[in-house]
Motif scaffolding. Sequence first.
Motif, PDB file in Angstrom:
ATOM      1  N   GLY B 283      47.209  45.818  38.975  1.00 25.73           N
ATOM      2  CA  GLY B 283      47.521  44.488  38.443  1.00 25.73           C
ATOM      3  C   GLY B 283      48.866  44.411  37.768  1.00 25.73           C
ATOM      4  N   HIS B 284      49.225  45.458  37.039  1.00 24.64           N
ATOM      5  CA  HIS B 284      50.525  45.315  36.403  1.00 24.64           C
ATOM      6  C   HIS B 284      51.673  45.359  37.401  1.00 24.64           C
ATOM      7  CE1 HIS B 284      53.270  44.548  33.325  1.00 24.64           C
ATOM      8  NE2 HIS B 284      54.053  45.318  34.048  1.00 24.64           N
ATOM      9  N   PRO B 285      51.738  46.365  38.293  1.00 20.79           N
ATOM     10  CA  PRO B 285      52.780  46.279  39.322  1.00 20.79           C
ATOM     11  C   PRO B 285      52.747  44.935  40.058  1.00 20.79           C
ATOM     12  CG  PRO B 285      51.784  48.433  39.378  1.00 20.79           C
ATOM     13  CD  PRO B 285      51.001  47.638  38.388  1.00 20.79           C
ATOM     14  N   GLY B 332      47.898  50.083  30.900  1.00 24.35           N
ATOM     15  CA  GLY B 332      46.962  50.073  29.769  1.00 24.35           C
ATOM     16  C   GLY B 332      47.232  48.983  28.753  1.00 24.35           C
ATOM     17  N   HIS B 333      48.377  48.283  28.839  1.00 25.07           N
ATOM     18  CA  HIS B 333      48.603  47.248  27.826  1.00 25.07           C
ATOM     19  C   HIS B 333      47.677  46.052  28.019  1.00 25.07           C
ATOM     20  CE1 HIS B 333      52.136  45.406  30.340  1.00 25.07           C
ATOM     21  NE2 HIS B 333      50.985  44.886  30.711  1.00 25.07           N
ATOM     22  N   HIS B 334      46.969  46.020  29.132  1.00 22.39           N
ATOM     23  CA  HIS B 334      45.959  44.970  29.287  1.00 22.39           C
ATOM     24  C   HIS B 334      44.634  45.389  28.675  1.00 22.39           C
ATOM     25  CE1 HIS B 334      48.395  42.526  32.023  1.00 22.39           C
ATOM     26  NE2 HIS B 334      48.859  43.681  32.454  1.00 22.39           N
ATOM     27  N   MET B 335      44.575  46.635  28.184  1.00 24.16           N
ATOM     28  CA  MET B 335      43.286  47.209  27.782  1.00 24.16           C
ATOM     29  C   MET B 335      43.292  47.700  26.343  1.00 24.16           C
ATOM     30  SD  MET B 335      42.605  49.360  31.246  1.00 24.16           S
ATOM     31  CE  MET B 335      41.111  50.113  30.633  1.00 24.16           C
TER      32      MET B 335
HETATM   33 CU   LIG Z   1      50.919  43.933  32.556  1.00 25.82          CU
END
Ligand SMILES: [Cu+2]
Lengths: 208, 585, 300
Positions: B283-285, B332-335
């Motif tokens: 998701g982040h990429p 991990g910044h989404h978590m």
């Molecule tokens: Cu992100």
Amino acid sequence: MSEHPRTSRFDFAGKNGGDGVRLLDASGLVPQRTYVTGMTMALGGILMFFMALVSAYVVRKGMPNSGWIAIPELPRILWLNTCVLVASSVALVFAHARFRAEDDPGFRRWWIVATALGIGFLAGQIIAWRELVERGVYLATNASSSFFYLFTAAHGLHLAGGIVALIWILLHPTRRLTRGTATEVAAMYWHFMDGIWLFLFLVLLVER
Amino acid sequence: MSVKVEVSARTQAARLQAASGGPTSFVRKYIFSTDHKVIGIQYYFLALAAVIAGVILSAFMRLHLAWPGLQVFGGTMKPETYEALLTMHGTLMVFFVLTVAPQGGFGNYLLPIQIGAPEMAFPRLNMLSFWITFLAFACMISAFFVPGGAPLSGWTAYAPLSSLGQVTGPGEGLGQTMWLVSIGLFCVATLLGALNFISTTIDMRAPGMTLLRMPLTVWAWFVTAILSLLSFAVLLAAAIMLLLDRLAGTSFFVPAGIVVSGKLQAHSGGSPLLWQHLFWFFGHPEVYITILPAMGVTSHVLSIFSRKPVFGYRAMVSATCAIGVLGFLLWGHHMFVSGMSPYSAFAFSMATLAIGVPSAIKTFNWLGTLWRGKIQFTTAMLFALGFVSVFVTGGLSGLFLAQPAVDSLLHGTYYVVAHFHLVMSMAAIFGIFAATYLWFPKMFGRMMNETLGKVHFWFTFVGAYLIFVPMHFVGLAGGVRRYADFTAVPYLWSLQPLQRFITWAALVTASAQLLFFWNLFRSLRHGEKAVRNPWRATTLEWITSSPPPHDNFAGEYPRVYRGPYEFSVPGASEDFVMQSEGDNV
Amino acid sequence: MTARVRAQRGVCRNTGHHDPATTWRACGGAAPAAMFAVALTVLVGASVYFFVWGKWNPPAAITPVGNEIDAQYRLTLIVTGAVFILAQLGLAFAILRYRDRGKVAHYSHGNSKLEFVWTFSTAVVFLGLGLLGYKAWGTRRLTPAAPNAVRIEVTTAQFVYYFRYPGPDGKFGSTSPKLIDPATGNPLGIVPGDPAGRDDIVVPTLTVPVNREIELLIRSQDVIHSVFVRELRLQQDSVPGMTVPLHFTPNRTGRYDIVCTQLCGLGHHRMHSYLNVVSRSEYEKFLTQQERLLQQTSSQ
Ligand SMILES: [Cu+2]
Ligand code: HEA
Ligand code: HEA
Ligand code: CUA
């Protein structure tokens, strides 16, 4: 129309860039570069796919309360299968050498051997599955078995694709021109899938 | 050996012939075409269909949020319907609009031309990618029509909400399965597309087109393709595992002892966080996949209409690559508040802040490109300038979220919604708009109406801020995202005036898009005829006719002599020097 | 000059600015530049106004860590705010100043020194922010709760919260998912035979004493939910299969909303409870009252 100098693929600052138009090598023996690049990229993607599965395996197994029960004993036939697959890769190397030596019958012979061994490997994997099923180990029995079936099925599907390619090349002998490319690219794929299996098998053995 | 050579020559000749003429039957020419230009346009219109659906869904969401009692189609909206609309809005927008249009659409159409190639490396594979994407789209849309309707687990499909079937909510039955199958297909299509883009860029460049002479758009598509290749493979693996959890009773993501509506579920030992890790590793990429092409277009357009070389071309290339690499290290910044180890938060937080640096480099270089330039306000330029403004605003709010301490206030609120709409749905969409206004003449041989375009820009630019800036305040006040309505909690209800304001702004902005569609479809047939190089730009797409012939250059394949943005070169006779102009000019 | 290049040039000359059809060159105008500058200035003005006004800021924090977070938030707001103002007004300035006035643009490919300076300084600012902000995270998440903290178990289920107090014995009774049955009054599946569970109090709202450290042990029965109290500046997902600890020390009494911030199904928006921070004596009263209630129901 301008000339097409052959230059390094990663030409950053030189005067020459790419080739522009794809050129077929006149002899048909040298693989067209683009297909090799394309296959390399495809293998990169496939590697990521299997790495995702393997890291999921490691994480899932390492969870507290993972409820992990290792499959008591992996089917013994897996060892045989592994040998068969490695042998198949070796046969493919021979076939390729024969191809470069322009020994067509030799090429065909080894190519058939490689293909047959590949089919043998898949048959062996199915036997391994049946053995597990007889022991009552199903896909959903435990995470360990889920991963076992997932690994082998994902790899088997990829390998089946490879077998289709090997057979296709065998059945289209007239297309001498693209042969060089096709054999090279198929061999890359095949050896890679061989390597992936060795890796998966190692994970299944070591990280039980 | 001689036989072989003969065959080769014959094949070559046949290929060249086919290359210049192209197929003539309707089906081969427009439907199952292998021409990257046709495929690019197919992707573009697919994205257009998806964006229309997505915007309509968002309009219904906004109506319901502002007036929860409102009767639409003879009844008030059920909460599960709201969540289904939300899920499909996010999914359609992220996957079928922002992955499809910038990369599949413009990338397909323009990348080969900009590097001077006659076609993509694998034309048939390209066609296959498109049709699989189309299938995925059909599958996604049909999730609305199955029993139980569309899934309600958001575009992130967190397990175990998404993995237990109908018990966790309507839409979690067949709808969620369709969603997963569609995403799986989409992954396959994107993977095939990505390897095609990479091979084309590596091997098909015209003579003289070194890597550091590639337009920044090409760099953006190239790096985006690499990101796609590495990240969609992981999503595919994750989607397969989630499907198995749903259909085959495995327990990858479902722990033991879950009781849903009084029923004990037969799973054991799985990890819900594992899904989140896999999803966000993709998701982040993915969010950078949506923005990189827009950044490339912005650089391209800013340079053309400032009549100035891109400021710090090499830094721009490095920043693009740095975003590509760093983008894989910070999922991990989404978590931060997911229950993940609080120690890893530190590493993820630092990596996230670090990725701000290449974004900052880009921003400064865009301003540097404008500086002492000769700015001409075409519609494409307006959208590129708008992009810079909106990207900065949206990017800066990311810096709050990137700090785990501050994120534990803001996570899960409209602050996040504000952040990603400004930086993704507005900035990246602005990139699509800029690209459309810039390349429409090349793609369809006609000009778009500039006056309409400008009116469209002003509505959209002002609208973007009016919709999404207030969302920061909703979030700060503790307004929780993904709520079907705000009636159940008194402090949330007190935010209703803000919500109404946002809805009005959204409705006006969404309606203003009709101007764009009118302009687009009208110009297809009635626009002024476009010349080769209407914007007096330098890159290779402008040396060929509008639209280009089947092989892009009518047999006259270019050779490249210089960098992509040679504007206002002292001593040159024009204020632009094409990449294909020799040194002796 | 090769023929091909000449051909290209000819094309450009024929069709470039000599072509009356391409009217776009008339767009270096003052009007769009001014509109843009005004729009950006209004954006900056309005944003600064609303952020400084702070009408929608969350109510004051009720924990020391909450105050630290607020400080970090404000620091970030000042830094990013300054950047925001500079970037937007810089854009506005460039648009106004460098619109096409018929002069030739400056030919330049960049300035390495300048680029190095801003790369370096943004890196310092970004990483500095991160390092400063880490303290507020660390104090709460990396240090365990004190042994004498008040322990309360939080259980989430589709769309309710349950709070369990260990009772006089200070121990939580064991639970089993098989026994979960809200209808018969055992929503957590407490094992009846376990003596530790006999005195456990289960209530739908959270009552805690002021100025004591509270440790929540957060669990979930079905899907992922979360616990969010904006006055605590605190959010934590509840994950099935895990028990996530979270501690804080509220220093102001009052009633605060607990909401669920993790999409959990069709009732996500109405999953709501209260945090009551009460004086120590009231807390004791609450506990004895609950114990009495429990005895009444179990003796029936
Ligand atoms: Cu992100
Ligand atoms: C195009 C897509 C895109 C882009 C580019 C970004 C860019 C960034 N994002 Fe965003 N993000 C999303 C799309 C995107 N994001 C989405 C979709 C979500 C939510 C998903 C979901 O939950 O549904 C999300 C969520 C999200 C989170 C999780 C929030 C949460 O759920 O709690 C975080 C946390 O760190 C974050 C951070 C950042 C950061 C630091 C950047 C940075 O890259 C931004 C860098 C840019 C700038 C900083 C501005 C320009 C720079 C300057 C002007 C230089 C000078 C500046 C200074 C010196 C300060 N984002
Ligand atoms: C591309 C991404 C994109 C875009 C464009 C939008 C556009 C809009 N979004 Fe959306 N949104 C998401 C991505 C996007 N969104 C995601 C990922 C989520 C999270 C889902 C989740 O939580 O799971 C979300 C969630 C979301 C919410 C949160 C709901 C909630 O949490 O409860 C809201 C609420 O207001 C909202 C509103 C809007 C509005 C009003 C618009 C617009 O209507 C604004 C007006 C639209 C435009 C100005 C653009 C029109 C574009 C074109 C016409 C382009 C045409 C050209 C081509 C594509 C070729 N969106
Ligand atoms: Cu429980 Cu959302």
